[in-house]
Design a protein around this motif. Structure first.
Motif, PDB file in Angstrom:
ATOM      1  N   THR A 224       2.911   1.100   6.639  1.00  0.00           N
ATOM      2  CA  THR A 224       1.661   1.837   6.456  1.00  0.00           C
ATOM      3  C   THR A 224       1.935   3.238   5.932  1.00  0.00           C
ATOM      4  OG1 THR A 224       0.658   0.607   8.279  1.00  0.00           O
ATOM      5  CG2 THR A 224      -0.407   2.662   7.651  1.00  0.00           C
ATOM      6  N   VAL A 225       1.078   3.690   5.007  1.00  0.00           N
ATOM      7  CA  VAL A 225       1.160   5.057   4.496  1.00  0.00           C
ATOM      8  C   VAL A 225      -0.228   5.675   4.559  1.00  0.00           C
ATOM      9  CG1 VAL A 225       3.107   4.525   2.975  1.00  0.00           C
ATOM     10  CG2 VAL A 225       0.772   4.344   2.098  1.00  0.00           C
ATOM     11  N   VAL A 236       4.497   9.292   3.764  1.00  0.00           N
ATOM     12  CA  VAL A 236       5.242   8.054   3.920  1.00  0.00           C
ATOM     13  C   VAL A 236       6.447   8.349   4.804  1.00  0.00           C
ATOM     14  CG1 VAL A 236       6.306   8.494   1.656  1.00  0.00           C
ATOM     15  CG2 VAL A 236       6.539   6.244   2.722  1.00  0.00           C
ATOM     16  N   THR A 264       4.964  -1.214   0.781  1.00  0.00           N
ATOM     17  CA  THR A 264       3.788  -0.786   1.537  1.00  0.00           C
ATOM     18  C   THR A 264       2.777  -1.929   1.626  1.00  0.00           C
ATOM     19  OG1 THR A 264       4.032   1.542   0.931  1.00  0.00           O
ATOM     20  CG2 THR A 264       1.828   0.807   1.557  1.00  0.00           C
ATOM     21  N   ILE A 267      -2.603   0.968   3.054  1.00  0.00           N
ATOM     22  CA  ILE A 267      -2.816   2.351   2.625  1.00  0.00           C
ATOM     23  C   ILE A 267      -4.099   2.853   3.268  1.00  0.00           C
ATOM     24  CG2 ILE A 267      -3.172   3.902   0.666  1.00  0.00           C
ATOM     25  CD1 ILE A 267      -1.880   1.691  -1.104  1.00  0.00           C
ATOM     26  N   THR A 336      -1.581  -6.108  -0.292  1.00  0.00           N
ATOM     27  CA  THR A 336      -1.632  -4.708   0.145  1.00  0.00           C
ATOM     28  C   THR A 336      -3.089  -4.327   0.338  1.00  0.00           C
ATOM     29  OG1 THR A 336       0.380  -4.173  -1.095  1.00  0.00           O
ATOM     30  CG2 THR A 336      -1.023  -2.337  -0.430  1.00  0.00           C
TER      31      THR A 336
END
Length: 753
Positions: A224-225, A236, A264, A267, A336
């Motif tokens: 996860t970012v 990040v 990733t 987001i 994603t």
């Protein structure tokens, strides 16, 4: 500053103004002529579209593409082309017909209709309320100013999960609920009842082979970012990178993030809301979000999932959307997600590092109470997963909690409302308010988890209730129960309404308070008991029937652990030496609240609403309703009914919501087993309550209600000094509420200094 002008200049300006007037008149005529021509062409197109509907094989998507219209516009011109199934259209028509006022037919006076047998519930006496010790209106220990709650997002596996609570809570931040209307504008709505005979047996049954079991696996965390779409800052792991997001389309965001942070999977957008870009070009915010989610990309396509999650697609929501994407070259590979931070908490200007730290503190707080805690995509998913890990391994329910029959779940869905949202209008309150004072119940639902209904309910008919000894009647009303009742507001009543009455239209429920008003409804035991036992005047309640459950504690352990995590983070938000960490801890405490609020809403397991997209020209899935079209994609939704969800427990959500509504009217302060005080609308003077908003109320004067920082306590949130013009709509109230919060914050800041 005004510039002085001489007469010559003035005369010249007048002449120029006349010339400009002539030019404007000519331009207006040209626009009118062009508009007339455009209207003529649009009429020709509409006639041709309607004519094409006469061809048996005509399809709305193909005609829409040829005409330049949306599929929805084509369907409006030629309803025969609507791919929505007839059953769905019929249901919509029935709903609209029910909402429309029906003139009374001129017929001879009918014979009296036989009324069902009823039993009048006994008025329950209670001691006079304890006189509260006078405490400062603004206690010395105050919780931080609580930010707005998030809107309930209907988040489910594969975009087909039950809608979370909802409303959201009306105190929720995003979307604003429809403004309350006077009762006269809404007609009564008939609620379902318990049928007799074999059909009624299904309402005292559970679903065979469907139980809520403890899972035998551990959830896997996803990479996860956190991205600020306004600045391009990406958090990040333990670093922050500034990205070039281009036009901020989903594809460009994914390209930029994945290039910096390969692998990733999720987001979170903390600021910038790119899905609102160009929203002014669309008729609704939802259309704008759908268009953004479906922006074409050479490298990315909509993730369709696999297995149960097939046709997962995107989740279209005005402010908390979920975009699911997969590489165009490998659409069946891992996906994603692009999600909103607002699902968990309102960042309120916090940067990406603070949001990342809040998530880290949230996980650490939960891990102290669950060894296998994992933060999933939404608080709803996380809440249900954490609850499942509290299912007992010993005792009566060690094998899991049975799921009620689909018929009974449908009844609870139709008759168990959520939060109370009501704007009380003059003459019940003054036109000029002396002040507007807002109180909010801290972590409100957490106070109502200690007892919940379990097992198969016992049906109570009016005759059975009437045959009970009075002591047993009282016990039944105080137990976990759900009652079909006929209610009469007593003569001389001069306060707010106590029980919800069903109506048509957007509001669904109103709260009659006019003396002599009679209505039939369903209500939880907590509300019925309050109507009979309130300290002002008992109401007349006739029992038509009901469902009596066994008292259990399925949510107690879950609630205790979440309350402990919330308390840890709340204390950290006050005591940490670093300001960033204090803010992060506060945001994390709000996230715990979302986990409980939306996790509870997930148990409600509303009928599933599945949404998705299909390229123009391709066959649409069966049973869909078209929402709109943007470019080459048709956006649709369909009702999928109730699923065999092992975590469907609307009886738990309905019971907690009923208790919370009752506590808005009368909440007890306890010391051990002793009641030492009361708070709530019924403990304010008649004519001073202006607004109910799920877990808070607004009044015209301050109250001496003590605040201890515990779940359920009434926290002073805002004070707007009067005189204040009474708001006519909810939107007007929300503006005044914001001013009141700002005024109180400024006052408290000045006091501190």
């Amino acid at each position: 500053m005004t510039t002085l002008m001489d007469r010559k200049t003035y005369t010249a300006e007048l002449a120029g103004l006349r010339e400009l007037r002539t030019e404007i008149t000519a331009a207006e005529k040209a626009v009118a002529a062009a508009q007339k021509e455009l209207d003529k062409l649009n009429q020709q197109r509409a006639r041709r579209v309607a004519g094409l509907a006469g061809y048996e094989g005509a399809q709305a998507p193909a005609i829409a593409k040829a005409s330049g219209l949306s599929v929805g516009d084509v369907v409006r011109i030629a309803p025969l082309l609507d791919p929505t199934p007839a059953a769905v259209r019929a249901a919509k028509a029935d709903d609209q017909a029910a909402a429309a006022p029906t003139p009374a037919p001129e017929v001879p006076e009918a014979e009296p209709v036989a009324e069902p047998a009823v039993a009048v519930a006994p008025a329950l006496t209670r001691p006079a309320p304890v006189v509260e010790q006078q405490t400062p209106a603004a206690p010395a220990v105050q919780a931080p100013t609580v930010v707005e709650d998030q809107a309930a997002v209907a988040e489910q596996p594969g975009q087909a999960a039950p809608a979370a609570a909802p409303v959201v809570p009306a105190a929720s931040v995003a979307p604003v609920a429809a403004a309350p209307r006077p009762a006269a504008e809404a007609g009564p709505r008939e609620l379902p009842t318990l049928p007799e005979g074999p059909a009624g047996a299904r309402f005292e049954a559970v679903t065979t082979g469907l139980v809520s079991k403890r899972p035998n696996f551990t959830q896997q965390a996803r990479a996860t970012v956190f991205l600020d779409a306004a600045t391009g800052d990406l958090a990040v792991r333990d670093r922050v990178v500034r990205l070039d997001l281009g036009a901020r389309t989903p594809g460009e965001i994914l390209d930029a993030v994945l290039a910096t942070a390969p692998g990733t999977e999720r987001i979170y957008i903390t600021a910038g809301a790119p899905w609102h870009d160009g929203a002014e070009r669309y008729s609704t915010l939802k259309d704008a979000v759908a268009a953004w989610l479906n922006t074409p990309s050479e490298r990315w396509t909509t993730a369709v999932g696999s297995g149960r999650d097939k046709l997962a697609g995107h989740f279209v929501h005005q402010r908390q959307p979920v975009g699911r994407y997969a590489p165009a070259t490998a659409p069946d590979s891992g996906s994603t997600e692009i999600r909103s931070m607002g699902e968990w908490f309102d960042p309120d200007g916090a940067d990406v590092v603070t949001c990342r730290d809040a998530f880290r503190l949230l996980w650490q707080a939960l891990r102290r109470h669950w060894d296998d805690a994992v933060l999933m995509g939404s608080p709803s998913q996380t809440g249900r997963d954490l609850w499942s890990r509290t299912v007992p391994t010993t005792g009566k329910w060690a094998g899991g909690y049975p799921v009620l029959s689909e018929e009974l779940r449908g009844l609870l869905h139709a008759t168990g409302g959520q939060g109370r949202t009501e704007l009380i209008l003059p003459p019940r309150v003054p036109e000029q308010l002396p002040a507007l004072v807002e109180y909010d119940r801290t972590f409100a639902y957490a106070k109502h988890l200690w007892k919940s209904p379990v097992g198969t309910p016992r049906r109570i008919t009016a005759a059975v209730f009437a045959a009970m000894p009075e002591q047993e009647q009282v016990k039944a009303l105080m137990s976990c129960s759900h009652w079909n009742v006929r209610v009469t507001v007593p003569a001389g009543w001069n306060h707010v309404g106590l029980l919800p009455a069903p109506v048509t239209g957007d509001r669904a429920w109103i709260y009659p308070s006019e003396p002599g008003s009679t209505f039939t409804t369903w209500a939880g035991g907590a509300e019925v008991h309050l109507a009979l036992s309130n300290h002002l005047m008992p109401w007349k309640v006739e029992i038509l029937g009901g469902l009596l459950f066994e008292d259990g504690k399925p949510l107690d352990e879950w609630g205790k652990r979440l309350k402990a995590a919330w308390a840890d983070l709340t204390n950290l938000s006050k005591l940490h030496g670093d300001e960033r960490q204090r803010t992060a801890a506060y945001l994390a405490s709000r996230a715990v609240r979302s986990v409980l609020l939306f996790g509870l809403g997930g148990f409600a397991q509303r009928p599933r609403l599945v949404s998705g997209t299909t390229p123009v020209g391709e066959a649409l899935p069966a049973g869909v309703e078209i929402l709109g079209q943007d470019g080459e994609v048709v956006t649709w939704q369909r009702q999928a009914g109730f699923s065999r969800d092992p975590y469907a427990h609307p009886e738990w959500a309905a019971y907690v919501w009923s208790g919370a509504r009752a506590a808005l009217l009368d909440m007890k302060y306890r010391q051990g087993k002793d009641v030492i005080g009361h708070a709530g609308a019924l403990h304010a003077r008649p004519g001073t309550v202006v607004y109910f908003g799920t877990d808070g109320i607004a009044l015209t004067e301050r109250q001496l209600w003590p605040y201890r920082g515990e779940p359920g306590d009434y926290l002073l949130k805002g004070h707007l000094t009067g005189p204040v013009e009474h708001p006519n709509t909810q939107e007007q109230y929300l503006k005044l509420r914001g001013l009141g919060r700002a005024e109180l914050a400024a006052t408290e800041k000045g006091t501190d200094q």
